[in-house]
Design a protein around this motif. Structure first.
Motif, PDB file in Angstrom:
ATOM      1  N   ALA A   1       1.707 -15.233  -2.295  1.00  0.00           N
ATOM      2  CA  ALA A   1       1.779 -14.333  -0.779  1.00  0.00           C
ATOM      3  C   ALA A   1       0.369 -13.551  -0.857  1.00  0.00           C
ATOM      4  CB  ALA A   1       2.827 -13.394  -0.764  1.00  0.00           C
TER       5      ALA A   1
ATOM      6  N   SER B   1       0.977 -14.063   5.930  1.00  0.00           N
ATOM      7  CA  SER B   1       1.101 -12.496   5.668  1.00  0.00           C
ATOM      8  C   SER B   1       1.987 -11.759   6.604  1.00  0.00           C
ATOM      9  CB  SER B   1      -0.403 -12.142   5.928  1.00  0.00           C
ATOM     10  OG  SER B   1      -0.449 -10.575   6.105  1.00  0.00           O
ATOM     11  N   LYS B   2       2.917 -11.213   5.668  1.00  0.00           N
ATOM     12  CA  LYS B   2       3.829 -10.414   6.630  1.00  0.00           C
ATOM     13  C   LYS B   2       3.019  -9.005   7.017  1.00  0.00           C
ATOM     14  CE  LYS B   2       8.446  -8.903   5.599  1.00  0.00           C
ATOM     15  NZ  LYS B   2       9.014  -9.638   6.867  1.00  0.00           N
TER      16      LYS B   2
ATOM     17  N   PRO C   1       7.737 -15.581   3.452  1.00  0.00           N
ATOM     18  CA  PRO C   1       8.273 -14.299   3.893  1.00  0.00           C
ATOM     19  C   PRO C   1       9.585 -14.451   4.642  1.00  0.00           C
ATOM     20  CG  PRO C   1       6.449 -14.709   5.453  1.00  0.00           C
ATOM     21  CD  PRO C   1       6.734 -15.795   4.499  1.00  0.00           C
ATOM     22  N   ASN C   2       9.862 -15.787   5.030  1.00  0.00           N
ATOM     23  CA  ASN C   2      11.075 -16.060   5.843  1.00  0.00           C
ATOM     24  C   ASN C   2      12.419 -16.326   5.250  1.00  0.00           C
ATOM     25  OD1 ASN C   2       9.340 -15.355   8.157  1.00  0.00           O
ATOM     26  ND2 ASN C   2       8.773 -17.470   7.958  1.00  0.00           N
TER      27      ASN C   2
ATOM     28  N   ASP D   1       0.173 -10.777   0.494  1.00  0.00           N
ATOM     29  CA  ASP D   1       0.331  -9.439   0.344  1.00  0.00           C
ATOM     30  C   ASP D   1       0.529  -8.619  -0.971  1.00  0.00           C
ATOM     31  OD1 ASP D   1       0.443  -9.721   3.238  1.00  0.00           O
ATOM     32  OD2 ASP D   1       2.441 -10.319   3.228  1.00  0.00           O
TER      33      ASP D   1
ATOM     34  N   SER E   1       6.667 -17.811  -1.851  1.00  0.00           N
ATOM     35  CA  SER E   1       5.807 -16.808  -0.980  1.00  0.00           C
ATOM     36  C   SER E   1       6.245 -16.767   0.290  1.00  0.00           C
ATOM     37  CB  SER E   1       4.511 -17.098  -1.411  1.00  0.00           C
ATOM     38  OG  SER E   1       4.110 -18.317  -1.195  1.00  0.00           O
TER      39      SER E   1
ATOM     40  N   ARG F   1      10.403 -13.793  -2.159  1.00  0.00           N
ATOM     41  CA  ARG F   1       9.015 -13.534  -2.889  1.00  0.00           C
ATOM     42  C   ARG F   1       9.202 -12.557  -4.010  1.00  0.00           C
ATOM     43  NH1 ARG F   1       5.144 -11.452   1.695  1.00  0.00           N
ATOM     44  NH2 ARG F   1       6.768  -9.846   1.884  1.00  0.00           N
TER      45      ARG F   1
ATOM     46  N   GLY G   1       5.828 -14.357   9.363  1.00  0.00           N
ATOM     47  CA  GLY G   1       4.466 -14.359   8.576  1.00  0.00           C
ATOM     48  C   GLY G   1       3.349 -14.585   9.483  1.00  0.00           C
TER      49      GLY G   1
END
Ligand code: FMN
Length: 332
Positions: A212, A242-243, A181-182, A214, A179, A187, A256
């Motif tokens: 995640a 969270s993105k 985001p980077n 999101d 999870s 994800r 994130g």
């Protein structure tokens, strides 16, 4: 002394402050090892970790979330601050530099945005670091594992397989990070079919899946049901950064968000997960927990264990003391 050091660190650029904090912890650890007292050798202190997980194994309900001790080099010093367990990593099979700097920002109010990109020393050095300090550490250590940036998703399972094999004898359990985001594409592995593949390679250790915030409710629900029915997974870690908040509240298209604004969404995820799990499995709640009240809300929503990261950065070791005092040690 500790609070002055903490205040000074908060005046510095965030990644520099983090690195200096880790350095201070490493020096502290060295002194602890040299003194050789107050550190009960592991094994004398508690029984070996069970392959079927029980929360009674944890020293207390408060853990340190992944990403703080990425290279497993400071967890002994951190354990002396009162944590009941610590997640080290995310570690990947090969070492990685991560994204170019700057890649970590403090944002109002009580938040961080990070775009680190799994900077870590790689599993070989990570294992050496674990071996050095773990014999002195009296609390469970979980390895948070991830795929290398250059590994395509159709080969991601091989990375997790390497990490399970290399680290099974070194840690008390695993958190599979799907999870962050980077890391591009990571994800997309938050699917029932990938979890089914993971089940086939998983060692006999407690394993949590980190998701995640999101994800849409429908996807989360499918994943929760899969994890509930699995004979392999111990539960979930909810949630990663969270993105959506980074973008909507701070206009950041990369990275994130972690911190206070994440709390409500993480709480919702924990509540939904407990509804699905019923009385089964273990939920580790993380996301915007900066006070005892929030930790209690997470417990009321169904979390068994609590983790902090950003709250620890802003409030320092006192937060751990407060949470520990309010959420008593687990007893039979
Ligand atoms: C600088 C930074 C680095 C992080 N690195 C990782 C990581 O390597 N692996 C991971 O699973 N989560 C990582 N996280 C996410 C945290 O473990 C946690 O899930 C998230 O920050 C939400 O909790 P918080 O609001 O208490 O910080 C990182 C967070 C931050 C702020």
């Amino acid at each position: 002394m500790l609070s002055t050091l903490h205040w000074l660190l908060l005046q510095l650029p965030p990644e520099l402050a983090h690195n200096l904090g880790i350095l201070a912890l490493k020096i502290y650890q060295l002194l602890l090892r040299l003194k050789g007292k107050n550190i009960p050798p592991r094994g004398n202190l508690r029984p070996p970790f069970l392959s079927s997980f029980s929360i009674k194994e944890m020293g207390n309900r408060i853990g340190l979330a992944a990403g703080f001790d990425k290279d497993a080099e400071a967890f002994l010093g951190l354990s002396m601050m009162g944590f009941g367990f610590i997640e080290v990593g995310t570690v990947t099979p090969l070492p990685q530099e991560g994204n170019p700097k700057p890649r970590l920002w403090r944002v109002p109010s009580g938040g961080l945005i990070n775009q680190m990109g799994f900077n870590n020393c790689g599993v070989t050095q990570f294992k050496k670091n674990l071996k050095k300090n773990r014999p002195y550490c009296s609390i469970p250590i979980l390895a948070n594992i991830g795929k290398n940036k250059d590994t395509p998703n159709d080969k991601a399972l091989d990375d997790y397989d390497i990490l399970f094999k290399e680290l099974s004898t070194e840690v008390d359990g695993f958190v599979v990070n799907l999870s962050s985001p980077n890391t591009e594409g990571l994800r997309a592995l938050q699917t029932v079919s990938f979890l089914e593949k993971l089940e086939l390679i998983a060692p006999k250790k407690p394993i949590w899946i980190k998701l995640a915030p999101d994800l849409e409710t429908q996807f989360l629900t499918e994943l929760f049901i899969k994890i509930k029915n699995s004979h392999v997974f111990s539960g979930c870690v909810l949630t990663n950064t969270s993105k959506a908040i980074a973008l909507n509240d701070y206009g950041k298209t990369e990275g994130g968000y972690s911190g206070e604004k994440l709390f409500q969404r993480s709480l919702q995820c924990v509540r939904l997960c407990r509804e699905m799990f019923q009385s089964e499995k273990t939920i580790i709640a993380v996301g915007g927990i900066h006070s005892l009240l929030q930790a209690q809300q997470m417990r009321d929503a169904g979390a068994d264990l609590i983790e902090v990261y950003t709250g620890f950065v802003y409030h320092g070791p006192q937060l751990i003391k407060d949470l520990q005092a309010g959420l008593p040690i687990i007893r039979d």
